[in-house]
Scaffold this motif. Structure first.
Motif, PDB file in Angstrom:
ATOM      1  N   PRO A 133       0.809  -1.240   0.000  1.00  0.00           N
ATOM      2  CA  PRO A 133       0.000   0.000   0.000  1.00  0.00           C
ATOM      3  C   PRO A 133       0.831   1.272   0.000  1.00  0.00           C
ATOM      4  CG  PRO A 133      -0.899  -1.588   1.567  1.00  0.00           C
ATOM      5  CD  PRO A 133       0.443  -2.116   1.139  1.00  0.00           C
ATOM      6  N   CYS A 134       2.078   1.212   0.503  1.00  0.00           N
ATOM      7  CA  CYS A 134       2.954   2.391   0.453  1.00  0.00           C
ATOM      8  C   CYS A 134       3.286   2.745  -0.998  1.00  0.00           C
ATOM      9  CB  CYS A 134       4.244   2.137   1.227  1.00  0.00           C
ATOM     10  SG  CYS A 134       4.029   1.666   2.950  1.00  0.00           S
ATOM     11  N   LEU A 135       3.435   1.714  -1.827  1.00  0.00           N
ATOM     12  CA  LEU A 135       3.823   1.932  -3.220  1.00  0.00           C
ATOM     13  C   LEU A 135       2.619   2.135  -4.129  1.00  0.00           C
ATOM     14  CD1 LEU A 135       6.733  -0.646  -3.638  1.00  0.00           C
ATOM     15  CD2 LEU A 135       6.768   1.669  -2.712  1.00  0.00           C
ATOM     16  N   PHE A 136       1.452   1.694  -3.672  1.00  0.00           N
ATOM     17  CA  PHE A 136       0.223   1.881  -4.447  1.00  0.00           C
ATOM     18  C   PHE A 136      -0.837   2.510  -3.552  1.00  0.00           C
ATOM     19  CE2 PHE A 136       2.335  -1.816  -6.449  1.00  0.00           C
ATOM     20  CZ  PHE A 136       2.544  -1.273  -7.711  1.00  0.00           C
ATOM     21  N   PRO A 137      -0.684   3.805  -3.256  1.00  0.00           N
ATOM     22  CA  PRO A 137      -1.669   4.486  -2.388  1.00  0.00           C
ATOM     23  C   PRO A 137      -3.048   4.590  -3.017  1.00  0.00           C
ATOM     24  CG  PRO A 137      -0.116   6.068  -3.334  1.00  0.00           C
ATOM     25  CD  PRO A 137       0.413   4.698  -3.662  1.00  0.00           C
ATOM     26  N   GLN A 138      -3.203   4.178  -4.275  1.00  0.00           N
ATOM     27  CA  GLN A 138      -4.517   4.176  -4.918  1.00  0.00           C
ATOM     28  C   GLN A 138      -5.381   3.016  -4.408  1.00  0.00           C
ATOM     29  OE1 GLN A 138      -1.532   4.524  -6.711  1.00  0.00           O
ATOM     30  NE2 GLN A 138      -1.890   6.734  -6.672  1.00  0.00           N
ATOM     31  N   HIS A 139      -4.794   2.136  -3.619  1.00  0.00           N
ATOM     32  CA  HIS A 139      -5.546   1.009  -3.073  1.00  0.00           C
ATOM     33  C   HIS A 139      -6.711   1.498  -2.221  1.00  0.00           C
ATOM     34  CE1 HIS A 139      -6.603  -2.606  -0.932  1.00  0.00           C
ATOM     35  NE2 HIS A 139      -6.246  -2.076   0.218  1.00  0.00           N
ATOM     36  N   GLY A 140      -7.830   0.811  -2.322  1.00  0.00           N
ATOM     37  CA  GLY A 140      -8.999   1.164  -1.520  1.00  0.00           C
ATOM     38  C   GLY A 140     -10.093   0.141  -1.727  1.00  0.00           C
ATOM     39  N   PRO A 141     -11.173   0.246  -0.985  1.00  0.00           N
ATOM     40  CA  PRO A 141     -12.272  -0.715  -1.116  1.00  0.00           C
ATOM     41  C   PRO A 141     -13.047  -0.522  -2.417  1.00  0.00           C
ATOM     42  CG  PRO A 141     -12.874   1.035   0.409  1.00  0.00           C
ATOM     43  CD  PRO A 141     -11.432   1.258   0.071  1.00  0.00           C
ATOM     44  N   GLY A 142     -13.502  -1.621  -2.983  1.00  0.00           N
ATOM     45  CA  GLY A 142     -14.342  -1.554  -4.164  1.00  0.00           C
ATOM     46  C   GLY A 142     -13.560  -1.467  -5.461  1.00  0.00           C
ATOM     47  N   PRO A 143     -14.250  -1.608  -6.593  1.00  0.00           N
ATOM     48  CA  PRO A 143     -13.606  -1.527  -7.909  1.00  0.00           C
ATOM     49  C   PRO A 143     -12.976  -0.153  -8.143  1.00  0.00           C
ATOM     50  CG  PRO A 143     -15.829  -2.443  -8.082  1.00  0.00           C
ATOM     51  CD  PRO A 143     -15.693  -1.904  -6.701  1.00  0.00           C
ATOM     52  N   LYS A 144     -11.930  -0.121  -8.953  1.00  0.00           N
ATOM     53  CA  LYS A 144     -11.220   1.134  -9.208  1.00  0.00           C
ATOM     54  C   LYS A 144     -12.114   2.177  -9.873  1.00  0.00           C
ATOM     55  CE  LYS A 144      -6.689  -1.070  -9.872  1.00  0.00           C
ATOM     56  NZ  LYS A 144      -7.053  -2.408 -10.383  1.00  0.00           N
ATOM     57  N   HIS A 145     -13.029   1.741 -10.730  1.00  0.00           N
ATOM     58  CA  HIS A 145     -13.845   2.727 -11.447  1.00  0.00           C
ATOM     59  C   HIS A 145     -14.916   3.358 -10.569  1.00  0.00           C
ATOM     60  CE1 HIS A 145     -16.408  -0.865 -11.883  1.00  0.00           C
ATOM     61  NE2 HIS A 145     -17.415  -0.027 -12.082  1.00  0.00           N
ATOM     62  N   LEU A 146     -15.058   2.852  -9.342  1.00  0.00           N
ATOM     63  CA  LEU A 146     -16.035   3.426  -8.418  1.00  0.00           C
ATOM     64  C   LEU A 146     -15.384   4.287  -7.338  1.00  0.00           C
ATOM     65  CD1 LEU A 146     -18.497   0.429  -7.927  1.00  0.00           C
ATOM     66  CD2 LEU A 146     -18.693   2.368  -9.495  1.00  0.00           C
ATOM     67  N   ARG A 147     -14.087   4.506  -7.433  1.00  0.00           N
ATOM     68  CA  ARG A 147     -13.411   5.357  -6.461  1.00  0.00           C
ATOM     69  C   ARG A 147     -12.421   6.270  -7.186  1.00  0.00           C
ATOM     70  NH1 ARG A 147     -10.571   0.253  -5.538  1.00  0.00           N
ATOM     71  NH2 ARG A 147      -8.326   0.536  -5.772  1.00  0.00           N
ATOM     72  N   ARG A 148     -11.992   7.300  -6.501  1.00  0.00           N
ATOM     73  CA  ARG A 148     -11.070   8.279  -7.084  1.00  0.00           C
ATOM     74  C   ARG A 148      -9.686   7.667  -7.230  1.00  0.00           C
ATOM     75  NH1 ARG A 148     -11.595  12.568 -10.311  1.00  0.00           N
ATOM     76  NH2 ARG A 148     -10.063  14.192  -9.922  1.00  0.00           N
ATOM     77  N   ILE A 149      -9.093   7.813  -8.414  1.00  0.00           N
ATOM     78  CA  ILE A 149      -7.736   7.334  -8.666  1.00  0.00           C
ATOM     79  C   ILE A 149      -6.873   8.541  -9.029  1.00  0.00           C
ATOM     80  CG2 ILE A 149      -6.252   5.878 -10.081  1.00  0.00           C
ATOM     81  CD1 ILE A 149      -8.085   4.241  -8.332  1.00  0.00           C
ATOM     82  N   GLU A 150      -5.987   8.928  -8.107  1.00  0.00           N
ATOM     83  CA  GLU A 150      -5.072  10.040  -8.340  1.00  0.00           C
ATOM     84  C   GLU A 150      -3.658   9.597  -7.980  1.00  0.00           C
ATOM     85  OE1 GLU A 150      -7.628  14.093  -7.596  1.00  0.00           O
ATOM     86  OE2 GLU A 150      -6.783  13.121  -5.840  1.00  0.00           O
ATOM     87  N   LEU A 151      -2.679  10.064  -8.738  1.00  0.00           N
ATOM     88  CA  LEU A 151      -1.280   9.749  -8.448  1.00  0.00           C
ATOM     89  C   LEU A 151      -0.715  10.762  -7.466  1.00  0.00           C
ATOM     90  CD1 LEU A 151       0.214   8.807 -11.937  1.00  0.00           C
ATOM     91  CD2 LEU A 151      -0.931   7.340 -10.262  1.00  0.00           C
ATOM     92  N   ASP A 152       0.121  10.269  -6.546  1.00  0.00           N
ATOM     93  CA  ASP A 152       0.867  11.170  -5.677  1.00  0.00           C
ATOM     94  C   ASP A 152       1.941  11.875  -6.499  1.00  0.00           C
ATOM     95  OD1 ASP A 152      -0.674  10.417  -3.569  1.00  0.00           O
ATOM     96  OD2 ASP A 152       0.868   9.251  -2.538  1.00  0.00           O
TER      97      ASP A 152
END
Length: 249
Positions: A133-152
């Protein structure tokens, strides 16, 4: 005792041509210590250490590639004792993609095995680590298309350095190269012409925007025939993208 960040900054400055005296004054490190750091390479991270938490360095090319694969066909799953599994689903029709995914993971998280788990029609390339999760902070619950995906910010810097490999990961996950055709009348005769076209499909508007951004970075024109589909169709654009992505098989 100096931390890894100070040591890394000092070695990078010296490699860039800055003098021992200048680096010593700027970072507050003795010249003797600087000489010692030049003679003895920085010890590698312990197998369980995270390059982000321990101020280490990520291999930018492998990370850019793996980030593209993760955003396309990857996921993180929480296991016991704070461990996470990184899984990249790779179609069995393309063994090169499986090897490349495993190689990118091995480069980022060495000294730990990378597993290949066979499923119906695909192979899951799997790695276990507390720090995914440190390397992929985009991780979160649910499918990716249902949550915000932003790069640090640090992720964007690595992608700017290696946009082609980021596109390789994205297109190898959710892209395809097809042969389109059109008919033209030449000298009174209807002739069929075929031309290659590359397409990237994703339900996440944020991931689609990242693909558009990376294509802009390498100067490849694109268009959006549908909200969830991006097309690269100009002959010179397809040729340029081929150099980044390569054949799947």
């Amino acid at each position: 005792m100096y931390d890894r960040r100070v040591r890394r900054l000092a070695v990078e400055a010296l490699a860039a041509g800055e003098t021992l005296s200048a680096v010593s004054r700027r970072l507050g490190v003795s010249r003797a210590t600087l000489r010692d750091w030049l003679k003895r390479p920085d010890p590698k991270l312990r197998p369980t250490e995270c390059p982000r938490c321990a101020e280490g360095q990520l291999p930018s090319a492998d990370y850019a590639h793996l980030l593209g694969l993760y955003l396309g066909d990857g996921c993180l799953s929480a296991l016991k004792k704070g461990v996470y599994s990184l899984r990249i689903a790779c179609d069995d029709r393309y063994p090169r993609l499986i090897d490349e995914a495993a190689g990118a993971i091995e480069a980022i998280h060495p000294n730990r095995p990378v597993h290949r788990v066979q499923a119906v029609g695909y192979t899951a390339v799997v790695s276990y680590w507390k720090h995914w999760p440190c390397l992929f902070p985009q991780h979160g619950p649910g499918p990716k298309h249902l949550r915000r995906i932003e790069l640090d910010g640090w992720q964007r810097e690595l992608i700017v350095a290696e946009p082609g490999l980021f596109l390789r990961g994205l297109f190898n996950s959710d892209g395809c190269r097809v042969a389109n055709w059109t008919a033209r009348r030449v000298g009174g005769e209807l002739k069929r012409y075929e031309y290659p076209r590359c397409q990237f499909s994703n339900e996440s508007a944020d991931i689609m925007a990242l693909c558009q951004w990376a294509l802009d970075l390498v100067g490849i024109p694109w268009r959006m025939p549908r909200r969830n589909a991006l097309s690269v169709a100009r002959r010179e654009a397809v040729a340029a993208l081929d150099l980044c992505v390569g054949p799947k098989s």
